[in-house]
Design an enzyme around this catalytic site. Structure first.
Site, mmCIF file in Angstrom:
data_model
loop_
_atom_site.group_PDB
_atom_site.id
_atom_site.type_symbol
_atom_site.label_atom_id
_atom_site.label_comp_id
_atom_site.label_asym_id
_atom_site.label_seq_id
_atom_site.Cartn_x
_atom_site.Cartn_y
_atom_site.Cartn_z
ATOM 1 N N GLY A 7 0.717 -1.329 -0.076
ATOM 2 C CA GLY A 7 0.032 0.068 0.234
ATOM 3 C C GLY A 7 0.793 1.164 0.016
ATOM 4 N N PHE B 94 -1.336 6.771 3.126
ATOM 5 C CA PHE B 94 -0.560 7.548 4.079
ATOM 6 C C PHE B 94 -0.033 6.463 4.871
ATOM 7 C CE2 PHE B 94 -4.247 10.569 3.197
ATOM 8 C CZ PHE B 94 -3.261 11.750 2.881
ATOM 9 N N GLU C 181 -18.089 18.592 3.551
ATOM 10 C CA GLU C 181 -16.993 19.361 2.662
ATOM 11 C C GLU C 181 -17.773 19.214 1.041
ATOM 12 O OE1 GLU C 181 -12.966 18.704 4.767
ATOM 13 O OE2 GLU C 181 -13.374 17.208 3.684
ATOM 14 N N ASP D 41 -6.084 2.331 7.752
ATOM 15 C CA ASP D 41 -7.567 2.156 7.530
ATOM 16 C C ASP D 41 -7.665 0.524 7.748
ATOM 17 O OD1 ASP D 41 -8.090 4.690 7.407
ATOM 18 O OD2 ASP D 41 -8.958 4.529 5.391
ATOM 19 N N GLN E 196 -4.286 10.991 9.911
ATOM 20 C CA GLN E 196 -3.347 11.111 10.942
ATOM 21 C C GLN E 196 -3.178 9.769 11.781
ATOM 22 O OE1 GLN E 196 -0.675 12.876 12.234
ATOM 23 N NE2 GLN E 196 -0.908 14.228 10.875
HETATM 24 C C1 LIG Z 1 -13.164 11.327 0.470
HETATM 25 C C2 LIG Z 1 -12.281 11.005 1.524
HETATM 26 C C3 LIG Z 1 -12.116 12.142 2.466
HETATM 27 C C4 LIG Z 1 -11.117 12.112 3.688
HETATM 28 N N1 LIG Z 1 -11.195 13.090 4.210
HETATM 29 C C5 LIG Z 1 -10.312 12.880 5.154
HETATM 30 C C6 LIG Z 1 -9.771 14.153 6.218
HETATM 31 O O1 LIG Z 1 -10.311 15.345 5.742
HETATM 32 N N2 LIG Z 1 -9.175 13.900 7.171
HETATM 33 C C7 LIG Z 1 -8.645 12.710 7.319
HETATM 34 O O2 LIG Z 1 -7.681 12.780 8.440
HETATM 35 N N3 LIG Z 1 -8.815 11.636 6.804
HETATM 36 C C8 LIG Z 1 -9.451 11.783 5.650
HETATM 37 N N4 LIG Z 1 -9.898 10.872 4.799
HETATM 38 C C9 LIG Z 1 -9.526 9.446 5.433
HETATM 39 C C10 LIG Z 1 -8.097 9.109 4.883
HETATM 40 O O3 LIG Z 1 -7.879 9.480 3.580
HETATM 41 C C11 LIG Z 1 -7.746 7.782 5.116
HETATM 42 O O4 LIG Z 1 -7.839 7.564 6.554
HETATM 43 C C12 LIG Z 1 -6.376 7.306 4.885
HETATM 44 O O5 LIG Z 1 -6.047 7.655 3.581
HETATM 45 C C13 LIG Z 1 -5.892 5.926 5.207
HETATM 46 O O6 LIG Z 1 -4.593 5.694 4.790
HETATM 47 P P1 LIG Z 1 -4.211 4.230 4.459
HETATM 48 O O7 LIG Z 1 -2.686 4.474 3.955
HETATM 49 O O8 LIG Z 1 -4.484 3.210 5.434
HETATM 50 O O9 LIG Z 1 -4.806 3.801 3.179
HETATM 51 P P2 LIG Z 1 -5.095 4.570 1.775
HETATM 52 O O10 LIG Z 1 -4.707 5.773 1.830
HETATM 53 O O11 LIG Z 1 -6.221 4.184 1.209
HETATM 54 O O12 LIG Z 1 -4.013 3.765 0.900
HETATM 55 C C14 LIG Z 1 -4.264 2.288 0.510
HETATM 56 C C15 LIG Z 1 -3.030 2.057 -0.612
HETATM 57 O O13 LIG Z 1 -3.107 0.543 -0.678
HETATM 58 C C16 LIG Z 1 -3.102 0.243 -2.022
HETATM 59 N N5 LIG Z 1 -3.919 -0.933 -2.262
HETATM 60 C C17 LIG Z 1 -5.219 -1.190 -1.913
HETATM 61 N N6 LIG Z 1 -5.400 -2.766 -2.157
HETATM 62 C C18 LIG Z 1 -4.268 -3.198 -2.481
HETATM 63 C C19 LIG Z 1 -3.890 -4.584 -3.022
HETATM 64 N N7 LIG Z 1 -4.847 -5.503 -3.016
HETATM 65 N N8 LIG Z 1 -2.644 -4.532 -3.541
HETATM 66 C C20 LIG Z 1 -1.708 -3.797 -3.464
HETATM 67 N N9 LIG Z 1 -2.171 -2.465 -3.044
HETATM 68 C C21 LIG Z 1 -3.476 -2.059 -2.589
HETATM 69 C C22 LIG Z 1 -3.908 1.386 -2.645
HETATM 70 O O14 LIG Z 1 -3.372 1.557 -3.950
HETATM 71 C C23 LIG Z 1 -3.052 2.656 -1.776
HETATM 72 O O15 LIG Z 1 -1.782 2.464 -2.355
HETATM 73 C C24 LIG Z 1 -10.802 10.788 3.793
HETATM 74 C C25 LIG Z 1 -10.924 9.815 2.980
HETATM 75 C C26 LIG Z 1 -11.719 9.677 1.886
HETATM 76 C C27 LIG Z 1 -12.138 8.663 1.088
#
Ligand SMILES: Cc1cc2nc3c(=O)[nH]c(=O)nc-3n(C[C@H](O)[C@H](O)[C@H](O)COP(=O)(O)OP(=O)(O)OC[C@H]3O[C@@H](n4cnc5c(N)ncnc54)[C@H](O)[C@@H]3O)c2cc1C
Length: 425
Positions: free
Chosen positions: A11, A14, A170, A300, A317
């Site tokens: 992934g 963030f 938003e 997440d 965060q």
């Molecule tokens: C519309 C929207 C608005 C948001 N606004 C806010 C905000 O204002 N403030 C805030 O704090 N949070 C906000 N969030 C939440 C925040 O964006 C997430 O909590 C955060 O992005 C989670 O980070 P992550 O690294 O866990 O997952 P993600 O950022 O979702 O990254 C997941 C990664 O895993 C990869 N991936 C997925 N499945 C696979 C697979 N099978 N194989 C290989 N790679 C894979 C994807 O390509 C990506 O690179 C928002 C979310 C959305 C959707």
């Protein structure tokens, strides 16, 4: 022969990015595997969907981010499973990838909560493609209304947002501004007052994670700006040209935007591990998977909790801090040291309601609303965007939008929504 341990990070969100960066300079080979070749700044997706920013401005190529990290290799691949016994991950095409340590950070997928028709007809907002498709879809409704004004009576200019959380709020604020300031000028034949933005929220409040004072401010601001807010109301069915509510009302619309929730990435279901609320992977206090002390989960995807067992929210965060913590635990294990519990340091939460209006809830009771909150929001979002060029472009665009009331290119681009696996070579 390569004797260095291999740390695989799945992934490039963030959590994954932060984990991979934290491993810079560590005596290990890091393999970052992601299904897209870029990082998306999801908190600004709604600005792409409402033509305030261009898609490229909120994304950054992973290879560009890690150009200078010598111990990291990137692999564009969709992970389909993990063989814990063999210490390998399976990818959709190509050979499996071996690991000594693993960080799972595949994020979340949209959750439709089994509402009939939602998966087929509602528009999600989770990826750049979603945002571009939504932008085109909205513009297309105005094109349709200008060609055949009778369609307005049929609900073509009703835009229903499901979910009154920060994203729904938003999106609503940005939509009404876009309509009033830009669409009204683009489509002079349409009486813009006939375009309705309706927020449907099942709870009796908007932006539930915020204090009451901030929730009241949000409600009053959105209402003043013309948003129709339905609290305590749930969507029971979505169809191509109507959305049905629990109260029995049916709103004619072709646009139902789904901002009601997420669930852990479907990858979690394929691992055979314990899952908690929202299908998130159950983790030990140090973020490792029970029984798999060299496999960590961040962002997440992780059902990380505080000492009282309360789940941490799915926020950027939390993802950043869990990603960093997971990587640091691997550094500890490499040094033969014991791992530590993850403790979230809450820097506060914010949401923007529109031009000059935002809410911010910081630790120690500090609360901001209106213009000061909006300025802090702008500053923090610029700071967290990846890449100087993106920051500069976004800053210029925001300044342009602010002073001219204009928006960026309002293109309808024909894309099809890809599956998470469709980006592989
Ligand atoms: C519309 C929207 C608005 C948001 N606004 C806010 C905000 O204002 N403030 C805030 O704090 N949070 C906000 N969030 C939440 C925040 O964006 C997430 O909590 C955060 O992005 C989670 O980070 P992550 O690294 O866990 O997952 P993600 O950022 O979702 O990254 C997941 C990664 O895993 C990869 N991936 C997925 N499945 C696979 C697979 N099978 N194989 C290989 N790679 C894979 C994807 O390509 C990506 O690179 C928002 C979310 C959305 C959707």
């Amino acid at each position: 022969m390569n004797e260095r341990p291999v740390v695989v990070v799945i992934g490039a969100g963030f959590a994954g990015l932060t984990a991979a960066r934290t491993l810079r300079g560590v005596a290990a080979d890091v393999v970052l595997v992601a299904s897209r070749n870029y990082h998306t700044f999801q908190p600004l997706l709604y600005q792409v969907a409402t033509a305030a920013l261009e898609p490229e401005e909120i994304a950054h190529a992973v290879r560009g981010i890690f150009q200078r990290q010598r111990n990291l290799r990137f692999r564009l691949a969709a992970v389909t499973g993990v063989d814990f016994a063999a210490s390998t991950i399976a990818v959709r095409s190509g050979p499996p990838v071996r690991f000594d340590y693993l960080i799972l950070a595949a994020g979340a997928d949209v959750a439709y909560f089994d509402v009939p028709g939602a998966a087929e007809h509602a528009l999600p907002l989770k990826s750049l493609e979603d945002a571009v498709l939504l932008r085109g879809h909205v513009i297309r409704q105005f094109e349709a209304a200008s060609t055949d004004p009778a369609l307005i009576d049929a609900g073509v200019l009703n835009f229903v947002l499901v979910g009154g959380g920060p994203t729904g709020v938003e999106m609503a604020g940005s939509l009404v501004e876009w309509f009033d300031r830009v669409i009204a000028r683009d489509f002079p034949s349409i009486d813009i007052r006939r375009a309705r933005v309706i927020v449907v929220e099942a709870l009796d409040r908007l932006v539930a994670p915020f204090d009451e004072q901030l929730r009241r401010y949000t409600f009053a601001t959105l209402q003043r700006r013309g948003v129709d807010i339905r609290l305590g109301e749930a969507v029971t069915r979505v169809e191509a040209e109507t959305v049905a509510l629990k109260s029995g009302e049916a709103i004619p619309t072709r646009t139902v935007v789904w901002t009601a929730g997420v669930r852990a990435s479907h990858l979690a279901d394929a691992l055979g591990v314990s899952q908690g609320r929202g299908r998130r992977i159950t983790v030990e206090p140090d973020l490792s998977i029970p029984g798999h002390p060299r496999v960590f989960v961040a962002g997440d995807l992780a059902a990380s909790t505080d000492a009282a067992g309360q789940p941490y929210p799915q926020l950027a965060q939390v993802a950043i801090q869990t990603g960093r913590h997971a990587a640091r635990q691997i550094v500890k294990l490499l040094a033969g040291a014991p791992t530590e519990r993850f403790v979230y340091k809450d820097p506060g939460i914010m949401a923007v309601i529109g031009r000059g209006a935002a809410i911010a809830q910081f630790p120690f009771g500090l609360r901001l609303t209106g213009f000061p909150a909006w300025l802090v929001w702008l500053f923090l979002h610029l700071m967290y965007l990846v890449g100087f060029r993106n920051r500069l472009n976004v800053l210029i665009n925001w300044a342009w939008n602010y002073f001219t009331y204009d928006r960026s290119a309002r293109l309808i681009m024909e894309l099809s929504r890809p599956k998470e696996t469709d980006h592989e070579p």
